[in-house]
Enzyme design. Structure first.
Site, PDB file in Angstrom:
ATOM      1  CG  HIS A  30      -0.232   0.015   2.512  1.00  0.00           C
ATOM      2  ND1 HIS A  30      -0.049   1.155   3.227  1.00  0.00           N
ATOM      3  CD2 HIS A  30       0.360  -0.975   3.229  1.00  0.00           C
ATOM      4  CE1 HIS A  30       0.614   0.873   4.330  1.00  0.00           C
ATOM      5  NE2 HIS A  30       0.875  -0.412   4.353  1.00  0.00           N
ATOM      6  CG  ASP A  33      -0.800   1.909  -4.858  1.00  0.00           C
ATOM      7  OD1 ASP A  33      -0.205   2.145  -5.922  1.00  0.00           O
ATOM      8  OD2 ASP A  33      -1.228   0.781  -4.545  1.00  0.00           O
ATOM      9  CG  HIS A  34      -1.149   6.515   1.395  1.00  0.00           C
ATOM     10  ND1 HIS A  34      -0.428   7.065   2.419  1.00  0.00           N
ATOM     11  CD2 HIS A  34      -2.364   7.084   1.456  1.00  0.00           C
ATOM     12  CE1 HIS A  34      -1.180   7.919   3.105  1.00  0.00           C
ATOM     13  NE2 HIS A  34      -2.350   7.961   2.546  1.00  0.00           N
ATOM     14  CG  PHE A  35       0.669   9.999  -1.181  1.00  0.00           C
ATOM     15  CD1 PHE A  35      -0.668  10.048  -1.573  1.00  0.00           C
ATOM     16  CD2 PHE A  35       0.995  10.347   0.127  1.00  0.00           C
ATOM     17  CE1 PHE A  35      -1.644  10.477  -0.681  1.00  0.00           C
ATOM     18  CE2 PHE A  35       0.007  10.761   1.013  1.00  0.00           C
ATOM     19  CZ  PHE A  35      -1.312  10.820   0.620  1.00  0.00           C
ATOM     20  CB  VAL A  40       2.868   8.944   3.889  1.00  0.00           C
ATOM     21  CG1 VAL A  40       2.313   9.347   5.244  1.00  0.00           C
ATOM     22  CG2 VAL A  40       3.767  10.039   3.340  1.00  0.00           C
TER      23      VAL A  40
END
Lengths: 163, 130
Positions: A30, A33-35, A40
């Site tokens: 994840h 994708d974040h970010f 983060v």
């Protein structure tokens, strides 16, 4: 991906207080994708980490006889980001514990610096919702969570046995 | 009657603004917790915990917000609260103001009994008894 957002307990005082750590890793999908380009740790997952730390603390206090459900986030404030390579520590303290519910106060540390506060309310769903058609087995404290506590106790015993 | 300056009222107001995320000026003595402030069931539990801490009192389950009286079939007939049910409610909630409610007691109107003033009176009774 397993829905376990703490790596290990580092402190556990039954019915009172617990601390767990989570090492943030770029291997976690994840974070890509974040970010993109600026990974983060999502604050929502830090709340989940605290909920798991505090939830196991509350569940253990009544010997995991009831399903302990996160019922309300009373407060969640964060002053800093956590990135891959950081160690998060969730410290939870039981404020009140009744048959129906429990409240906990929590502090989030990043590499030993306080970065957030997360206060929660848990409901003992078997007590509070007797009309619900709940499964007979404990559906909250599955093997994954119970093992976290067993591992901590094994390590604590092992260290106590060391000369 | 609660005045807006009472010490107990001011502390109860702080409890409600913290528990429900509302502003000070939204909380008046006659404000209802559910209809006016949007309180949900778990918020009632939160409010009870915060009141216990703020006033150093113990609030037994169902004493401030009775939740199972109207589960008794003798006390309700459809949406209507029977005379026996009304009597039981009044006896269980000496801190509530039944003016208006008792003229046409309805189960669906029960949340209107839970006002800021209801909490203030409950706390005052508790503190006096201590």
């Amino acid at each position: 991906m397993r829905w376990v957002w703490i790596d290990t307990f580092v402190e556990f005082s039954s019915g009172k207080r617990a601390a767990a750590v989570k090492n943030v890793s770029l291997a976690e999908e994840h974070l890509h994708d974040h970010f993109p380009g600026y990974p983060v740790m999502p604050p929502a997952l830090m709340i989940e980490g605290m909920a798991q730390t505090a939830g196991i603390l509350v569940g253990e206090a009544r010997d995991f006889q009831e399903n302990v459900i996160l019922a309300k986030i009373r407060r969640a404030t964060f002053d800093d980001y956590a990135h891959p390579g950081d160690e998060l520590r969730y410290e939870a303290t039981v404020e009140s514990l009744t048959e129906q519910a429990a409240t906990t106060a929590g502090v989030v540390f990043k590499n030993d610096k306080e970065i957030g506060r997360v206060d929660l309310i848990f409901s003992h769903v078997d007590q509070a919702s007797q009309n619900l058609d709940l499964p007979e087995e404990n559906f909250v404290f599955t093997e994954n969570f119970v093992n976290l506590l067993s591992d901590f106790r094994c390590k604590a015993n092992h260290n106590a046995d060391k000369p | 009657m609660t005045s807006a300056n009472d010490e107990v009222f001011l502390k109860v107001r702080d409890v409600l603004t913290d528990a429900l995320g509302v502003d000070d000026d939204e909380v008046e003595p006659t404000t209802t917790l559910q209809a006016d402030l949007g309180a949900e069931s778990i918020d009632f539990l939160d409010i009870v915990f915060r009141l216990e801490k703020t006033f150093s009192i113990k609030i037994p389950k169902g004493e401030l917000f009775p939740d199972d009286i109207l589960n008794n079939p003798d006390y309700v007939d459809g949406d209507v609260v029977t005379p026996a049910g009304l009597k039981e409610l009044k006896s269980s909630m000496p801190h509530a103001d039944f003016t208006g409610f008792e003229d046409a007691p309805r189960v669906s109107k029960m949340p209107d009994l839970f006002t800021v003033n209801t909490i203030v009176k409950y706390v005052e009774n508790k503190l006096q008894a201590a």
